[in-house]
Design an enzyme around this catalytic site. Structure first.
Site, PDB file in Angstrom:
ATOM      1  N   LYS A 258       0.822  -1.210   0.000  1.00  0.00           N
ATOM      2  CA  LYS A 258       0.000   0.000   0.000  1.00  0.00           C
ATOM      3  C   LYS A 258       0.856   1.259   0.000  1.00  0.00           C
ATOM      4  CE  LYS A 258      -4.273  -1.775   1.938  1.00  0.00           C
ATOM      5  NZ  LYS A 258      -5.344  -1.612   2.934  1.00  0.00           N
ATOM      6  N   ARG A 259       2.098   1.102   0.421  1.00  0.00           N
ATOM      7  CA  ARG A 259       2.992   2.258   0.437  1.00  0.00           C
ATOM      8  C   ARG A 259       4.194   1.975  -0.454  1.00  0.00           C
ATOM      9  NH1 ARG A 259       0.457   2.014   5.182  1.00  0.00           N
ATOM     10  NH2 ARG A 259      -0.363   3.926   6.093  1.00  0.00           N
TER      11      ARG A 259
END
Length: 488
Positions: A258-259
Site C-alpha cells: 500500500k505504500r
C-alpha cells in the site's frame, strides 16, 4: 432484494486510493452500469483512529478523475442516507440492530478486559496458533449480572455468537461454493467499546438497508464471508451476490504494497499517467474480456464488462505494461488535448525561441508518459557534451574519418540554403548521396550526431535541424567538425 442491481464503493478516509481499492470501485461501477443499475458511494469512517485529514476530499477527486461517477452518496442523496457511517452511528442504528441479535441469542455482551484478551492472545501464541479465538467466556453471564454491569457503566463490546459445531457454506461468483467449519469462526466484535460498529458489522447493516445486490471485495475477505452470512441469516435478510477478486501482486509476485512508489492512483497521476489509461489497465487486473483486445474506454468497458469472467489467479501489476498502454493513449490523443499535457513539460526544458509545437509533434509517438519528454528533447536547449566515438556506427558504415568528410562536404551546401526546412534539407542530402554513390545512413548518421549529440533522438536529422533553425544547426555542425579534428 431489489430487482435493480445496486453496488457500492465504501472506502475509508485513510489516505491515497490503492490500486486494489480502485479496482474494487471500478468493478462495482461496471457491474452496476452494465446492467443499468445504481452505483453508490458510502464513506466508512467508523475507525476514527485511522482517519486522515484531507482523505475524504482525495476520494472525491480520485473518483472524478477516474470517471467513476456515483448515483448516490454523501453529496447525492438517493433516499438511503446518510451515506457516511459516522453520521449513521449518531442515529443509534447499529446498536439497535446489535441488540436485536442479542435478544435472538445471535450476539452477546462481552465485558472482558484488555488484560484478559491479551492472556488469550499469549496462550494462542504459545500454541503456535495464528490468532486468538475468543473463548465465549461472557456468553455464560446471567441476565441479571449483565444488567448490573451495564448499569455500573462497565465498558463492553457486543460479539457475534457463532456456533462451534457444524459448517457454514456460502457462494461466491468467482470461487463457487465454499464451506467453512463453524469451529473456525471467531465471535467477532460487532459493537466496539466506544459505541462504534466494527467495519464488518456496519458493512452488513448498511448493505442491507441500502439494497446492495452485489458486493465486490478482495479475496482476503473470503474467510470473513461465513460470519457475514450468519448475520444476514440471523436477521432473515437476503444475502447479496459476492464477487471476491484475486490479489494484486508486484512483479516479484508479492502482494502489492500500500505504500509503494506506484501503488496508488495518486502516485500514478504524479508519475504522469493518464487517468483513462490507468482505469483501462486496472480493469484487466483479474478480468479478461471475451474478445482479444486490451484498449477500452470506460464507456466500452461498461458495455462489455462481464463480472463472471473475473478469474482466481493473482494479477500482476506490471508498470512496464501500464507504460505501454499509456503510450497508446497518448498516440491516440487529439492534438488539442495532447498539447495541453505536453507543452508544460516541454517548457520545463526549453527556454529558447523555437517551435515548441513542432517538438511536441516530434515526441508524440515516442513517449509513454509525459515526463519522458524532458530527456528526449533536452538537446534542443543545449548541445550536450558527447564522445567522438558516437560518429562510428557499424551498420551505417561510418567512422570518425568519413564522418568528418561528410560534414565538411555538406556544410557549404547547407550554408547556401535560403529556406531551411525538411524538404530543402532532404534535397541537399539526397543530391550529395547520389553524387557520392553511398547509402543515406553514411550522411545522415554524422549529421544527426552533430546536431543532437545523442545516439537516440525523437526524430531524424531533417526534423531536428528544421526545429533548431539554420544558424544553430550550422553552429553545431561546425562544432562537430572541430571535435573530429581534435580526435585525429
Amino acid at each position: 432484494m431489489s430487482e435493480k442491481i445496486r453496488t457500492r464503493y465504501a472506502p475509508s478516509p485513510t489516505g491515497k486510493m490503492h490500486v486494489g481499492n480502485l479496482r474494487t470501485a471500478l468493478y462495482e461501477y461496471l457491474i452496476a452500469k452494465h446492467a443499468g443499475g445504481d452505483f453508490l458511494l458510502r464513506i466508512e469512517d467508523t475507525d476514527q483512529k485511522r482517519f486522515v485529514e484531507g482523505a475524504l476530499e482525495l476520494i472525491y477527486k480520485t473518483m472524478e478523475q477516474a470517471g467513476l461517477h456515483h448515483d448516490e452518496g454523501p453529496d447525492k442523496d438517493g433516499g438511503f442516507g446518510p451515506y457516511v457511517q459516522s453520521e449513521r452511528v449518531k442515529s443509534g442504528i447499529y446498536l439497535e440492530y446489535a441488540k436485536q441479535l442479542v435478544e435472538k441469542g445471535e450476539a452477546y455482551y462481552c465485558f472482558c478486559t484488555k488484560e484478559r484478551l491479551q492472556e488469550l492472545h499469549d496462550e494462542a501464541e504459545k500454541k503456535g496458533e495464528k490468532a486468538a479465538k475468543y473463548d465465549k467466556h461472557c456468553l455464560q453471564l446471567g441476565k441479571e449480572e449483565i444488567e448490573e454491569k451495564l448499569k455500573a457503566g462497565i465498558p463492553y463490546v457486543i460479539r457475534q455468537n457463532n456456533p462451534t459445531e457444524g459448517e457454514t457454506t456460502f457462494h461466491d461468483v468467482i470461487y463457487g461454493d465454499i464451506t467453512a467449519p463453524n469451529e473456525d469462526l471467531d465471535d467477532m466484535v460487532l459493537i466496539k467499546s466506544d459505541g462504534y460498529p466494527t467495519y464488518n458489522f456496519a458493512n452488513v447493516i448498511d448493505d442491507h438497508l441500502m439494497g446492495i445486490t452485489h458486493v465486490v471485495r478482495g479475496n482476503e475477505y473470503l474467510s470473513s464471508a461465513p460470519k457475514y452470512n450468519r448475520l444476514y441469516q440471523a436477521f432473515g435478510w437476503e444475502i447479496p451476490e459476492y464477487v471476491h477478486c484475486p490479489i494484486i501482486t508486484d512483479e516479484n509476485h508479492k502482494k502489492l504494497a500500500k505504500r509503494g512508489g506506484a501503488s496508488s492512483f495518486e502516485d500514478l497521476m504524479e508519475l504522469g499517467f493518464l487517468p483513462e489509461a490507468v482505469v483501462n489497465y486496472v480493469a484487466l487486473l483479474g478480468w479478461s474480456p471475451a474478445e482479444d483486445r486490451e484498449i477500452f474506454s470506460l464507456k466500452e468497458l461498461e458495455e462489455v464488462f462481464d463480472y463472471t469472467r473475473i478469474n482466481k489467479s493473482p494479477a500482476v501489476f506490471d508498470l512496464v505494461k501500464l507504460r505501454w498502454m499509456n503510450g497508446e493513449y497518448i498516440k491516440a490523443m487529439e492534438d488539442e488535448k495532447y498539447y495541453e499535457y505536453a507543452l508544460p513539460e516541454i517548457k520545463k526544458v526549453i527556454t529558447k525561441d523555437i517551435d515548441i509545437k513542432a517538438i511536441a509533434d516530434l515526441v508524440k509517438t515516442r513517449i509513454e508518459v509525459f515526463p519522458d519528454i524532458a530527456e528526449k528533447i533536452d538537446f534542443f536547449e543545449d548541445l550536450p557534451t558527447y564522445e567522438v566515438s558516437m560518429y562510428t556506427h557499424k551498420k551505417m558504415k561510418t567512422n570518425t574519418e568519413n564522418s568528418k568528410e561528410v560534414l565538411l562536404d555538406l556544410l557549404p551546401r547547407l550554408e547556401e540554403l535560403e529556406e531551411f526546412n525538411h524538404g530543402t534539407l532532404e534535397a541537399v542530402v539526397k543530391a550529395y548521396v547520389a553524387e557520392r554513390e553511398c547509402k543515406n545512413g553514411l550522411a545522415l548518421w554524422p549529421l544527426r550526431t552533430a546536431v543532437s549529440g545523442k545516439q537516440m533522438t525523437p526524430g531524424g536529422a531533417y526534423e531536428i535541424m528544421e526545429i533548431l533553425g539554420k544558424e544553430e544547426s550550422l553552429r553545431r555542425i561546425r562544432k562537430g567538425i572541430e571535435l573530429l579534428n581534435d580526435a585525429q
